[in-house]
Design an enzyme around this catalytic site. Structure first.
Site, mmCIF file in Angstrom:
data_model
loop_
_atom_site.group_PDB
_atom_site.id
_atom_site.type_symbol
_atom_site.label_atom_id
_atom_site.label_comp_id
_atom_site.label_asym_id
_atom_site.label_seq_id
_atom_site.Cartn_x
_atom_site.Cartn_y
_atom_site.Cartn_z
ATOM 1 N N GLU A 180 -2.846 34.855 -5.120
ATOM 2 C CA GLU A 180 -3.294 35.829 -6.105
ATOM 3 C C GLU A 180 -2.755 35.522 -7.503
ATOM 4 O O GLU A 180 -2.399 36.421 -8.267
ATOM 5 C CB GLU A 180 -2.893 37.251 -5.671
ATOM 6 C CG GLU A 180 -3.517 37.654 -4.343
ATOM 7 C CD GLU A 180 -3.206 39.081 -3.942
ATOM 8 O OE1 GLU A 180 -4.061 39.708 -3.309
ATOM 9 O OE2 GLU A 180 -2.102 39.561 -4.254
ATOM 10 N N GLU A 255 -7.996 37.931 2.634
ATOM 11 C CA GLU A 255 -7.306 39.179 2.952
ATOM 12 C C GLU A 255 -8.364 40.272 3.059
ATOM 13 O O GLU A 255 -8.903 40.729 2.048
ATOM 14 C CB GLU A 255 -6.253 39.535 1.888
ATOM 15 C CG GLU A 255 -5.056 38.613 1.873
ATOM 16 C CD GLU A 255 -3.949 39.081 0.937
ATOM 17 O OE1 GLU A 255 -4.025 40.231 0.439
ATOM 18 O OE2 GLU A 255 -3.020 38.285 0.692
#
Length: 612
Positions: A180, A255
């Site tokens: 991320e 995710e």
């Protein structure tokens, strides 16, 4: 002699043949991952090895297979494996190599995420605290000191895990080299350097990045597979990946969130399984690979919880329970969500393929009544102090976690406002040994009126590190303790003694019988016998705030404000016969006993005992 040579050569050839047979090929196709040349749909479930007792890893793997999982995803946590600079630990519950090997033995593939930053609701996002002691170091950047520290660490990780890569005959299919990053920065040169560090460390396999949809543009590195977090519409995922991957796949939701995590003082997060079962069905039916975050959350034990702090306006430390409302609950038992998701996975399997039977729920017990026989208040177990004119942070004291007692002697006979600028994070204030109030960063409480009696007065401030920020722009604002001084009626107080109380070795705290509780924070021990161990849950509803250990295993924190009201005790850490339980209680030290339950309470908020 010739027969012996022929036999040895023959055995060597057999070994080479067996090794070649065991080696798999894992590549990117235009639409799918290709395992040994055939399309492979990754149905992955995230499990973090430090959040599950090592003795239970295999059980959780078997539960994963029973739901239809074929791959296990996990982060690798820098602050666990290099707790002090140059000191590495891959033993016990930190043995990531053993975790991967057990997965292989259970017929599961693995996706590794040893990125320098993990988020994961984990202390400092996985960074070791000591990085903050290196002047000028900037995490997630090209700053040379940071890159040097990270290179040393990832090289050690490579030594542990390179043998398990699919390119070496192992079960690790691919490795994430940043996590991320697009939510934090957009420096492509940094990403390229980080990717090369992985290659140099021995990760000669498929490398990739993952980002939320809006941040893929900043977080991906051209030439490498981008994966997407948080989306569950197949066409959106495909369009996004194609945009940044030369019009090609494969397509993976790295995710996929079936629920969410909790933090202290906020309602327990719970999402109906029915809200997500159809979405999972749709993703699988469209051929996308999925990593379920979390399949099994477990427990964030010790002091390793992180904290939300997206700006300077609030601070939200996370609970020790990482149940996550996941398909597998905190103790590793199947939930309704597990069974419903299992049916969606079964529906999308190739014809004729069936799933293993679901193992029965583990038995839970209640413990015998726990009464405390030995104790010590924290003022009686203080180590030698460090002295300084102004308060020192945890970092300057070279202390990672736990508590620091700050003490100063000041002239009394006056009233006024005692204030602490940038208290991090929770402070109990004592005047001549008597608690007069608490200060709580969550509630922006940094001052209180105090009355100093005549004569020389001892002011003690016990400060707890409630967890470093794990996400967002404030990663570099993570020093703990009293970070910017103490004032009384606007005048700075000087000449301090700092007592480090990490409480990382609870067995070394000297306890005594017959100690009278006088209102100070206390360490208390109970000894009990068990005929048949089982999972259990300590009922902390009548307690205030603190931590619990069972047989020297730190189970995590509790706090009466909720929503977590119980502390999970895994059967693997209980023994037939004698067991020891230790509680560090900050607010209600007079509690004489501790009950237990056979099920958790994770959804009760109270005004609680904040210490006011």
């Amino acid at each position: 002699m010739r027969r012996w040579i022929v036999l040895v050569v023959g055995l060597f050839c057999v070994q080479l043949w067996a090794s070649a047979q065991a080696t798999h090929d894992f590549k990117l196709g235009d639409e799918h991952f290709l395992l040994d040349g055939k399309p492979f749909q990754m149905i992955s479930g995230e499990i973090h090895y430090p959040r599950v007792p090592k003795e239970a890893w295999r059980h959780r793997m078997k539960m994963a297979k029973a739901m239809g999982i074929n791959t296990i995803g996990t982060y690798v946590f820098w602050n666990l494996h290099e707790p002090q600079q140059g000191v590495y630990d891959f033993s016990g519950n930190n043995d990531i190599g053993a975790f991967v090997k057990i997965a292989q033995e259970e017929g599961l593939w693995v996706v590794l995420r040893p990125s320098p930053y993990v988020c994961a609701e984990w202390e400092f996002g996985g960074y070791p605290y000591w990085l903050q002691n290196i002047k000028g170091l900037q995490v997630r950047s090209r700053e040379p000191q940071y890159l040097a520290a990270y290179k040393s660490y990832i090289s050690q990780v490579g030594k542990q895990l390179a043998p398990y890569l699919v390119t070496h005959g192992g079960n690790v299919l691919m490795v994430q080299f940043e996590n991320e990053y697009g939510s934090y920065g957009g420096d492509k040169e940094y990403l390229a350097i980080n990717q090369q560090l992985f290659v140099d460390a021995g990760f000669d396999c498929l490398l990739y990045t993952s980002d939320p949809a809006k941040d893929v543009v900043r977080g991906h590195l051209p030439g490498f597979l981008p994966t997407v977090n948080g989306l569950d519409r197949p066409e959106q995922v495909k369009d996004l990946v194609r945009k940044y991957h030369n019009g090609k796949g494969p397509f993976m939701v790295a995710e996929w969130y079936p629920a969410w995590f909790d933090w202290w003082g906020v309602v327990h997060h719970k999402v109906p399984a029915e809200d997500y079962a159809g979405k999972l069905d749709n993703l699988l039916a469209e051929g996308l690979s999925v990593n379920m975050y979390m399949f099994h959350g477990g427990t964030t034990r010790g002091y390793m919880n992180g904290a939300n702090c997206y700006d300077t306006g609030f601070y939200e430390p996370q609970t020790s329970s990482y149940d996550y409302d996941a398909p597998l609950d905190e103790a590793g038992n199947a939930t309704h969500k597990f069974m419903l998701f299992r049916s969606m996975i079964q529906k999308n399997l190739p014809a004729g393929q069936t799933l293993p039977a679901v193992p029965a729920a583990k038995p839970a017990i209640t413990l015998p009544a726990l009464t405390f026989t030995t104790s010590a208040d924290i003022f009686s177990v203080l180590p030698a102090p460090v002295k300084a004119a102004t308060p020192l942070t945890f970092e300057k004291l070279k202390q990672a976690y736990g508590y620091v007692l700050y003490r100063t002697q000041q002239p009394g006979g006056r009233k006024g406002m005692l204030s602490i600028k940038e208290l991090r994070d929770y402070g109990l204030v004592f005047i001549n040994g008597k608690r007069v109030g608490v200060l709580d960063r969550r509630l922006k409480q940094d001052s209180l009126e105090v009355d100093l009696p005549a004569g020389t007065v001892t002011i003690d401030i016990l400060v707890e590190n409630m967890g470093r920020i794990n996400f967002g722009p404030n990663l570099l604002k993570n020093e703990k303790g009293i970070t910017e001084g103490v004032r009384f009626n606007g005048q700075e107080l000087r000449n301090w003694q700092m007592y480090s109380l990490p409480f990382d070795r609870i067995d070394q705290v000297k306890l005594k019988k017959g100690v009278k509780v006088k209102g100070a924070p206390v360490v208390k021990k109970a000894v009990f016998d068990l005929a048949t161990p089982g999972d259990t849950y300590l009922d902390m509803r009548n307690w205030g705030k603190g931590s619990v250990w069972i047989n020297d295993h730190h189970l995590g924190r509790y706090w009466s404000i909720g929503p977590q009201q119980t502390v999970y005790v895994p059967v693997e850490w209980l023994k037939q016969g004698k067991n020891e339980l230790v509680v560090l209680e900050l607010l209600t030290p007079e509690q004489p006993s501790l009950p237990s339950l056979d099920k958790p309470i994770l959804d009760v908020l109270t005004k609680g005992n904040s210490g006011q």
